[in-house]
Design a protein around this motif. Structure first.
Motif, mmCIF file in Angstrom:
data_model
loop_
_atom_site.group_PDB
_atom_site.id
_atom_site.type_symbol
_atom_site.label_atom_id
_atom_site.label_comp_id
_atom_site.label_asym_id
_atom_site.label_seq_id
_atom_site.Cartn_x
_atom_site.Cartn_y
_atom_site.Cartn_z
ATOM 1 N N PHE A 158 -0.092 -19.270 5.620
ATOM 2 C CA PHE A 158 -0.495 -18.018 5.008
ATOM 3 C C PHE A 158 0.504 -17.584 3.965
ATOM 4 O O PHE A 158 0.789 -16.402 3.824
ATOM 5 C CB PHE A 158 -0.637 -16.929 6.076
ATOM 6 N N LEU A 159 1.060 -18.534 3.216
ATOM 7 C CA LEU A 159 2.090 -18.181 2.251
ATOM 8 C C LEU A 159 1.536 -17.294 1.155
ATOM 9 O O LEU A 159 2.148 -16.291 0.787
ATOM 10 C CB LEU A 159 2.673 -19.453 1.638
ATOM 11 N N VAL A 160 0.379 -17.637 0.615
ATOM 12 C CA VAL A 160 -0.153 -16.874 -0.517
ATOM 13 C C VAL A 160 -0.461 -15.421 -0.148
ATOM 14 O O VAL A 160 -0.023 -14.513 -0.857
ATOM 15 C CB VAL A 160 -1.377 -17.584 -1.121
ATOM 16 N N PRO A 161 -1.187 -15.153 0.955
ATOM 17 C CA PRO A 161 -1.387 -13.738 1.279
ATOM 18 C C PRO A 161 -0.094 -13.008 1.591
ATOM 19 O O PRO A 161 0.033 -11.817 1.287
ATOM 20 C CB PRO A 161 -2.298 -13.737 2.499
ATOM 21 N N PHE B 72 -4.797 3.452 -8.931
ATOM 22 C CA PHE B 72 -3.671 4.030 -9.646
ATOM 23 C C PHE B 72 -3.975 4.172 -11.125
ATOM 24 O O PHE B 72 -3.572 5.134 -11.774
ATOM 25 C CB PHE B 72 -2.423 3.157 -9.482
ATOM 26 N N LEU C 178 5.083 -3.586 -3.742
ATOM 27 C CA LEU C 178 5.786 -3.153 -4.951
ATOM 28 C C LEU C 178 4.897 -2.265 -5.808
ATOM 29 O O LEU C 178 5.304 -1.177 -6.242
ATOM 30 C CB LEU C 178 6.225 -4.393 -5.750
ATOM 31 N N VAL C 179 3.662 -2.725 -6.028
ATOM 32 C CA VAL C 179 2.760 -1.959 -6.879
ATOM 33 C C VAL C 179 2.413 -0.629 -6.219
ATOM 34 O O VAL C 179 2.305 0.401 -6.887
ATOM 35 C CB VAL C 179 1.498 -2.788 -7.187
ATOM 36 N N ALA C 180 2.280 -0.632 -4.880
ATOM 37 C CA ALA C 180 1.962 0.614 -4.184
ATOM 38 C C ALA C 180 3.106 1.609 -4.316
ATOM 39 O O ALA C 180 2.878 2.811 -4.505
ATOM 40 C CB ALA C 180 1.668 0.329 -2.717
ATOM 41 N N PHE D 224 -5.518 -5.402 -3.253
ATOM 42 C CA PHE D 224 -4.635 -5.369 -4.402
ATOM 43 C C PHE D 224 -5.395 -4.831 -5.617
ATOM 44 O O PHE D 224 -4.952 -3.918 -6.318
ATOM 45 C CB PHE D 224 -4.159 -6.790 -4.669
ATOM 46 N N LEU E 219 -6.382 -1.080 -5.075
ATOM 47 C CA LEU E 219 -5.267 -0.146 -5.156
ATOM 48 C C LEU E 219 -4.786 0.017 -6.594
ATOM 49 O O LEU E 219 -4.541 1.135 -7.064
ATOM 50 C CB LEU E 219 -4.133 -0.660 -4.269
ATOM 51 N N LEU F 123 3.939 -8.249 -3.152
ATOM 52 C CA LEU F 123 3.684 -7.688 -4.484
ATOM 53 C C LEU F 123 2.883 -6.402 -4.380
ATOM 54 O O LEU F 123 3.097 -5.443 -5.137
ATOM 55 C CB LEU F 123 2.898 -8.678 -5.330
ATOM 56 N N LEU F 124 1.941 -6.401 -3.421
ATOM 57 C CA LEU F 124 1.119 -5.214 -3.198
ATOM 58 C C LEU F 124 1.989 -4.020 -2.829
ATOM 59 O O LEU F 124 1.788 -2.905 -3.317
ATOM 60 C CB LEU F 124 0.110 -5.516 -2.091
ATOM 61 N N THR G 250 -6.716 -14.006 2.625
ATOM 62 C CA THR G 250 -6.405 -13.917 1.199
ATOM 63 C C THR G 250 -7.441 -13.075 0.477
ATOM 64 O O THR G 250 -7.108 -12.290 -0.415
ATOM 65 C CB THR G 250 -6.365 -15.319 0.568
ATOM 66 N N LEU H 72 1.576 -12.221 -1.684
ATOM 67 C CA LEU H 72 0.734 -11.256 -2.371
ATOM 68 C C LEU H 72 0.882 -9.872 -1.753
ATOM 69 O O LEU H 72 0.901 -8.858 -2.454
ATOM 70 C CB LEU H 72 -0.715 -11.709 -2.297
ATOM 71 N N VAL I 276 -6.581 -9.368 1.247
ATOM 72 C CA VAL I 276 -5.366 -8.850 0.605
ATOM 73 C C VAL I 276 -5.577 -8.710 -0.900
ATOM 74 O O VAL I 276 -5.180 -7.708 -1.499
ATOM 75 C CB VAL I 276 -4.169 -9.776 0.913
ATOM 76 N N LEU J 200 -6.031 -23.360 0.766
ATOM 77 C CA LEU J 200 -6.205 -21.941 0.450
ATOM 78 C C LEU J 200 -6.998 -21.731 -0.822
ATOM 79 O O LEU J 200 -7.654 -20.733 -0.986
ATOM 80 C CB LEU J 200 -4.843 -21.263 0.280
#
Lengths: 501, 178
Positions: free
Chosen positions: B152-155, A151, B164-166, A144, A147, B161-162, A137, B158, A140, A76
């Motif tokens: 696909f652990l990282v996405p 904000f 949470l921030v949203a 991130f 977004l 977390l996205l 990745t 992530l 996403v 990755l």
């Protein structure tokens, strides 16, 4: 317990945790900020900023250590020098932009706690974007970053211009990321279900499906050119930059551009090498029009932030020349060096604008008249940063541009370098206009300078002396980096040299 | 064509006009609530399409997320805001024709890509490999869960977390300041 052990060992074989340790520290910092804010119930918000600064510094330290000892890796993330340098750049951007935003957020009396949260999440998104090699990745982390930036730009919610800026940013970033996603889906389909960038290159039969690859390249170009604010996709930049609060604009103008640069370079270098003639021509066209448009419109601007928005559009045009001129022996050295210098120049200019707008509350260029009388330190440092942006020797902006244009000329991009030289001269004109305005005495009594004195005393009584120096620390840091980087140009170039892949 | 292929074609012929009618209704209804409901029709028909393509997890996720959450939110938002009577300003200016031209070019592009995809997937090498995959005996949900935590652990993390921030970012402009 046995299951957990086997899971952890399998996890460690798929992802080597030491390579994403900087990001993990940032995530730990993010969670700490949320929990601390909940526990403290809104008091002692400066502590949150300290947490942010500490976590960013620790992350930078670990990244430095990793830069020195390059760890080879798979799947990755890849850990080559190119990606690590970009992660380092983004950490520097986050650190300095938080330094210069503390005062502003305190003064404007909005809630303090979410600001470092959004800054950390945007920095995190940018860092993961710089080293992702996997379509999912990339998408996403790009979302991130977008977004969190959205904000941040709508943070001062009482200000109508801030609401308008975040609305425009959200809508246009949504449209462009859908175009990017369509390009990705074409790559996914034609490479028979592969998501990793390396596997896509292996499996796509480029010769057979060339028109479709071209269409996919066009969509991906549209999606990434939005973030970079290249020519036809730059429409959001002046309005968003003018409306958002000034420290947020400082953060945007460096972080999202740096992250988008790394994405653009990686995608176009890895996936479309067979198309290199075609996309070279298109990107050259876009770069030339960005340079011309950015510099010409910046001449007519009356608001400082809007002028800096147009000037950053033209700076990205220059950096595109660096991307096009990459070759085997020098890698992306010119682009990386210029990006490094650009970060400091831009953040320095924004630091001084933030200080000025805190003290007088205006953003008009006319109100900078006669600043030399009232505050010579601010004037002098602003002069340094503006001259560095324009490219006057012996400041570092000159050396960066020199290297960039020399590389471009060597690579055969004669038209682009000529246009870039001409538009650099135009940019020197509007920077010098501001400098002349600041250094000369005004004939008419200006009200803003009277309020300058009043505000200064008010501000210094509200904020403790420890905080007041954070903006000044950022200012000094950027001023030093803007001037002295020119002298340390050689080691920087040597580091950024072997980044071709 | 045998019976199963015939049934498949019939089901697709039912779903596709549903999507088309729903999307035309979304853009051309004057009453915004009607638009919101026809958007719900589009999402439901897309999830039926996923069922017909043998992706059961995605179909269920589409129904739950898009129809059940996003469309309900859109309908709420439409019904809470005031409906001003929209004027019939249907001027066919230059913007209209530019948009028409751009959309038709986009449409032709997509049609061209579909033709190429048809060539790609009907080449004989690809079909033999596809039959070897033996899709009908796999457990979709289990496979997705396995891949989410391995490859696909990282996405995946992530994206959490996205969220949470949203959440924080959505509440931040909307709450009361004291």
């Amino acid at each position: 317990m046995n299951d957990i052990n086997s899971f952890l060992s399998r996890l460690n074989s798929t992802i080597n945790f030491s390579t994403i340790l900087p990001e993990i520290i940032l995530i730990v910092g993010l969670i700490t900020i949320v929990i601390t804010d909940l526990v403290n119930k809104g008091k002692n918000a400066i502590f949150l900023y300290k947490i942010f600064l500490v976590s960013t510094l620790v992350s930078m330290g670990i990244l430095f250590y990793q830069l020195i000892s390059v760890i080879a890796f798979e799947d990755l993330y890849t850990n080559n020098i190119f990606n690590n340098l970009f992660r380092f750049f983004i950490l520097i951007c986050s650190f300095i932009s938080v330094l210069l935003s503390v005062d502003y957020v305190l003064c404007s009396k909005i809630s303090l706690a979410e600001f470092p949260l959004f800054k950390i999440s945007a920095g995190l998104g940018g860092m993961i974007l710089s080293c992702a090699t996997d379509l999912i990745t990339i998408y996403v982390s790009l979302e991130f970053l977008a977004l969190s930036s959205c904000f941040l730009s709508g943070y001062t919610k009482r200000d109508i211009r801030s609401n308008e800026a975040s609305m425009k940013f959200l809508l246009m970033s949504g449209a462009s990321s859908s175009s990017l996603l369509y390009g990705f889906s074409l790559l996914y389909g034609f490479s028979d279900g592969q998501v990793q960038l390396d596997n896509i290159i292996d499996k796509i039969l480029f010769s057979q499906y060339l028109p479709t690859i071209c269409i996919s390249a066009a969509f991906i170009l549209a999606g990434t050119a939005f973030k970079l604010s290249l020519f036809p996709f730059h429409q959001w930049t002046p309005d968003v930059y003018e409306g958002s609060p000034t420290p947020v604009v400082a953060f945007f103008s460096v972080t999202s551009k740096v992250a988008a640069l790394s994405l653009f370079t990686r995608l176009f270098r890895l996936i479309f090498p067979y198309l290199s003639n075609e996309w070279h021509i298109v990107v050259e066209l876009l770069a030339i029009s960005s340079m011309i448009l950015g510099n010409l419109i910046a001449v007519t601007q009356r608001s400082f932030k809007r002028m800096l928005a147009y000037s950053s559009i033209s700076q990205i045009g220059y950096v595109m020349i660096g991307i096009l001129a990459a070759d085997l022996e020098n890698g992306y050295a010119s682009m990386l060096t210029y990006t490094f210098i650009y970060i400091f120049m831009n953040l320095g200019t924004f630091a001084r604008i933030t200080l000025f707008s805190l003290r007088t509350g205006t953003d008009n260029i006319r109100d900078y008249a006669g600043l030399y009388m009232k505050d010579p330190v601010l004037t002098f440092s602003l002069v340094l940063c503006l001259l560095s942006l324009g490219g006057i020797p012996p400041l570092s902006g000159f050396f960066g541009k020199l290297y960039l244009f020399w590389h471009g000329w060597k690579a055969g991009l004669y038209i682009s370098v000529t246009v870039a030289l001409v538009t650099s001269v135009i940019s020197i004109y509007y920077y010098l206009k501001i400098i002349k305005l600041m250094l000369t005495k005004t004939t008419n009594p200006v009200d803003t300078l009277k309020t300058y004195e009043k505000q200064k005393s008010l501000v210094s009584s509200v904020i403790s002396t420890k905080l007041k120096s954070s903006v000044e620390m950022a200012m000094i840091l950027c001023a030093l980096a803007s001037t002295l980087s020119g002298l340390f140009m050689d080691p920087i170039i040597k580091i950024t040299r072997n980044t071709f892949f | 064509m045998n019976l199963s292929e015939l049934i498949h074609e019939f089901i697709l012929a039912l779903i596709e006009p549903g999507i088309l009618v729903g999307s035309i209704g979304t853009v051309s209804f004057i009453n915004t609530a009607n638009s919101a409901f026809s958007l719900g029709l589009v999402f439901t028909c897309i999830s039926l399409l996923y069922f017909a393509l043998n992706a059961d997890f995605i179909a269920a996720a589409q129904l739950l997320v898009y129809v059940g959450a996003i469309n309900v939110l859109i309908v709420f938002a439409v019904m809470i805001t005031d409906q001003s009577v929209s004027s019939d300003s249907e001027k066919c200016g230059i913007g209209y024709f530019t948009a028409l031209g751009a959309c038709s070019i986009l449409f032709l592009t997509i049609v061209c890509i579909f033709h190429k995809l048809n060539d790609f997937y009907s080449s004989s090498i690809h079909q033999s490999e596809y039959l070897k995959l033996n899709l009908f005996e796999q457990n979709d949900v289990q496979n997705i869960g396995y891949q989410l935590l391995n490859k696909f652990l990282v996405p995946f993390e992530l994206a959490s977390l996205l969220l949470l921030v949203a959440l924080v970012g959505a509440i931040n402009p909307a709450r009361d300041e004291d």
